[in-house]
Design a protein around this motif. Structure first.
Motif, short mmCIF file in Angstrom:
data_model
loop_
_atom_site.label_atom_id
_atom_site.label_comp_id
_atom_site.label_asym_id
_atom_site.label_seq_id
_atom_site.Cartn_x
_atom_site.Cartn_y
_atom_site.Cartn_z
N ALA A 123 0.61 -1.17 -0.07
CA ALA A 123 -0.06 -0.23 -0.31
C ALA A 123 0.60 0.94 0.17
O ALA A 123 0.48 2.29 -0.13
CB ALA A 123 -0.66 -0.09 0.84
N ARG A 124 2.12 1.03 0.47
CA ARG A 124 2.62 3.00 0.46
C ARG A 124 3.19 2.89 -0.57
O ARG A 124 3.53 4.13 -1.28
CB ARG A 124 3.94 1.86 1.69
CG ARG A 124 3.80 2.10 2.98
CD ARG A 124 5.14 2.27 4.57
NE ARG A 124 5.97 3.06 3.90
CZ ARG A 124 7.02 3.52 4.36
NH1 ARG A 124 7.34 1.98 5.06
NH2 ARG A 124 7.63 3.49 4.70
N THR A 125 4.51 1.69 -1.22
CA THR A 125 5.03 1.71 -2.45
C THR A 125 3.74 2.23 -3.33
O THR A 125 4.10 2.81 -4.69
CB THR A 125 5.11 0.29 -3.07
OG1 THR A 125 4.89 -0.43 -3.19
CG2 THR A 125 6.48 0.37 -2.30
N LEU A 126 2.07 1.80 -3.53
CA LEU A 126 1.57 2.31 -4.47
C LEU A 126 0.88 3.76 -4.00
O LEU A 126 -0.45 4.47 -4.72
CB LEU A 126 -0.22 1.51 -4.65
CG LEU A 126 0.34 0.23 -5.41
CD1 LEU A 126 -0.51 -1.18 -4.69
CD2 LEU A 126 1.19 0.35 -6.49
N GLU A 127 1.33 4.54 -2.93
CA GLU A 127 1.18 5.58 -2.42
C GLU A 127 -0.75 5.73 -2.05
O GLU A 127 -1.60 6.60 -2.58
CB GLU A 127 0.98 6.80 -3.21
CG GLU A 127 2.77 6.86 -3.22
CD GLU A 127 2.97 8.30 -4.41
OE1 GLU A 127 2.37 9.14 -4.09
OE2 GLU A 127 3.43 7.82 -5.13
N VAL A 128 -1.20 4.78 -1.26
CA VAL A 128 -2.50 4.51 -1.11
C VAL A 128 -2.71 5.19 -0.29
O VAL A 128 -1.92 6.32 1.00
CB VAL A 128 -2.91 3.10 -1.10
CG1 VAL A 128 -4.31 2.92 -0.48
CG2 VAL A 128 -2.18 2.01 -1.21
#
Ligand SMILES: Nc1ncnc2c1ncn2[C@@H]1O[C@H](COP(=O)(O)OP(=O)(O)OP(=O)(O)O)[C@@H](O)[C@H]1O
Ligand SMILES: [Mg+2]
Lengths: 280, 301
Positions: A185-190
């Motif tokens: 989720a962090r790498t997808l900037e959710v």
């Protein structure tokens, strides 16, 4: 293979039930007459009503009669002390539902916050540990004093007893969400809310539902006692009222209904639990 | 001062509560469209470097600059394939990829997101399994979903942490071929951790050799000089292959320990680690222990 075993088990269950009824019938048959002790008779005379029901522990047939009478017309309403079992159960379920719902509203967001912050987890922990083991009925005097309403107090007691298992399980479930999923989720900037609802909530849902199931079990245990205390309506009050009438067949009937409803509630949560459980 | 697409400058990482840093003074660069592998023994800090590049972990000193901007936190510009695939088990395969696609392009319609996600799943050969749950897939298929998810957001750079580490040799080979095809078609910039020397030679333009930790260093940068259109089945016919392979294995078996401690810092300039092209050194006398046959070597087992 499985169905064969299920069939056998069902047969044994039936036999056990028949044996129990048989033993009960035998025991109450012998005791009839002399079993009506002096105290019982005196009490019956004092109460002036229900005298014919006081002749010892009721035999199965009497209880069966109570089942038929109450289940044939579950929703009648003849004044405050005489309502159908359906109405009484509905009152109890209403209180449990409302108190439980309020507990969900508080426990889920709070558990989310606590679960995501080790600092808050530690800060809240002593309070939770102290408050959790308090019998919910111990809150009753404080509730009655400050809320000044027996109905609201009952709901409060349900709220307070449902709160802890849910809060603890939500916090643990959220804290234990796999690091990898959070990192995805962090790498997808959710965005935070999307992350909460689409990643953390589904990941923690099985643990949260377990907490809810425990809470609901406790709430159903507590509502009977609470309604005995505050009176008015509900299945707990019904039990108490019938005891005061010395109508034991009705008490036994109510006890069985409490068990049945409790089982249904538990199974409902079992289904919900199954629905949110994922296989890895 | 640097013209690399991604440059790592003076990177150091010491985990809180530890005295010796895992690594320090790490410098290297990656050009656009380049495929870079990093090899080193277990625990030397490869994952840590990758996490810093991804923005998931903060460096203790130094920094990473990608496309002219400092890396500060995770970003959709860098797609990550995790070693443990990290699929969300409650979502279908398609939903897993769509979740990523929607994160990148929140304004897209549902249909467009599904279409885009399906295209990438088809690219990794999973067009038939898009409605399955991850639990119904084999390990290799899960890893492919992870790769499709990372490619689907069309990041400027891909970071892969031992993506095939948990797979059997056969599956590994198939997916390597697929990855090779996709990367050759898309000219994606890739940074990948691996333990498999053959995998590195097959996929990489250059291989970064990391010495053992703590205080790991970049010992050498090996350029893979074999033509880019290599395939798994053909590449061992190239005479360069064994020279490169022997060089890498020799490093892992014999030389990787020699860099520990600060004295090694005197031996080479951390800012400009030696770049070697063992594939081109045609008549170099082979090191003595290269005369014994080398089996397929996967380090760190
Ligand atoms: N969160 C952490 N806290 C403290 N130390 C850590 C942490 N993560 C990793 N380390 C240490 O940092 C060093 C490098 O770890 P890292 O995971 O980067 O190694 P690696 O090269 O990826 O190893 P492997 O090949 O086994 O995956 C190890 O010694 C490890 O013990
Ligand atoms: Mg690692």
């Amino acid at each position: 293979m499985f169905s064969k075993q299920a069939l056998k088990a069902g047969l044994i269950s039936l036999l056990l039930f028949l044996a129990f009824i048989g033993a009960w019938s035998l025991a109450t048959h012998q005791k009839e007459g002399p079993a009506a002790s002096g105290a019982d008779a005196e009490y019956a005379a004092l109460m002036g009503k229900g005298a014919e029901k006081t002749s010892g522990f009721p035999p199965p047939a009497k209880v069966g009669e109570a089942f038929v009478t109450y289940l044939s017309d579950p929703f009648y309403d003849k004044g405050p002390n005489d309502k159908g079992i359906g109405i009484q159960l509905a009152h109890s379920l209403g209180r449990v539902g409302l108190g439980f719902f309020l507990a969900v509203v508080v426990a889920l967001p709070l558990g989310f916050v606590i679960g995501q912050s080790p600092l808050l987890f530690q800060a809240f922990n002593p309070f939770i540990q102290i408050l959790k083991p308090i019998s919910p009925l111990a809150w009753m005097p404080l509730a009655l004093y400050s809320l000044k309403d027996s109905d609201v107090s009952g709901i409060f007691v349900i709220f307070i007893c449902s709160l802890w298992p849910m809060l603890i399980n939500t916090a643990f479930g959220v804290a234990a969400v796999r690091r990898d999923w959070i990192n995805v989720a962090r790498t997808l900037e959710v965005a935070p809310l999307r992350k909460a609802f689409l990643v953390i909530l589904p990941a923690a849902a099985p643990t949260i539902l377990t907490g809810m199931r425990i809470s609901m079990g406790i709430a159903w245990l507590v509502i009977v006692a609470a309604e005995m205390l505050v009176g008015g309506t509900g299945i707990g009050y019904f039990v108490w009222n019938e005891w005061n009438n010395l109508a034991l067949p009705n008490v036994i009937f109510a006890v069985v209904m409490i068990g049945l409803v409790g089982m249904l509630l538990d199974q409902l949560f079992g289904l919900l639990q199954k629905a949110v459980t994922y296989r890895e | 001062m640097t013209t690399h697409f991604l440059s790592v400058e003076g990177l150091k990482k010491a985990y809180p509560g530890t005295t010796t840093p895992v690594f320090e003074n790490i410098h290297f660069g990656i050009d656009k469209g380049e495929f870079v592998c990093i090899i080193g023994h277990s625990g030397c800090g490869k994952t840590t470097i990758l996490n810093v590049l991804a923005g998931l972990e903060e460096a203790s000193a130094g920094g990473v600059i990608m496309d002219g901007r400092e890396v500060a936190g995770p970003s959709l510009d860098r797609g990550v394939v995790f070693q443990s695939h990290a699929l969300m088990p409650w979502m279908s395969v398609l939903a897993n990829v769509a979740f990523a696609v929607k994160s990148k392009w929140p304004d897209w319609s549902k249909a467009k997101i599904a279409e885009h996600s399906t295209r990438y799943l088809e690219m990794v050969g999973l067009g038939h399994a898009i409605h399955k749950k991850p639990a119904e897939l084999s390990g290799g298929m899960k890893q492919r979903v992870g790769i499709a998810r990372a490619f689907a957001i069309e990041p400027k750079m891909l970071l892969l942490d031992e993506p095939f580490g948990a797979l059997d040799a056969l599956t590994r080979g198939t997916i390597q071929d697929e990855l090779l095809k996709i990367v050759q078609a898309t000219h994606q910039t890739v940074f990948m951790i691996t333990h498999d020397v053959d995998e590195a030679i097959l996929l990489a333009d250059k291989v970064i050799l990391m010495s053992n930790g703590p205080l790991a260093k970049i010992a050498e940068i090996v350029e893979i000089t074999m033509p880019r259109d290599r395939t798994r089945s053909e590449m061992h016919h190239d005479p360069q292959f064994y020279r490169i392979r022997n060089h890498l294995v020799d490093f892992l078996v014999n030389r990787s320990k020699g860099y520990a401690g600060s004295d090694a810092a005197l031996l080479h300039d951390a800012k400009h680690p030696p770049v070697v092209r063992p594939g081109l050194a045609s008549d170099e006398p082979p090191p003595s222990d290269n005369s014994r046959p080398i089996l397929k070597q996967v380090v760190n087992q």
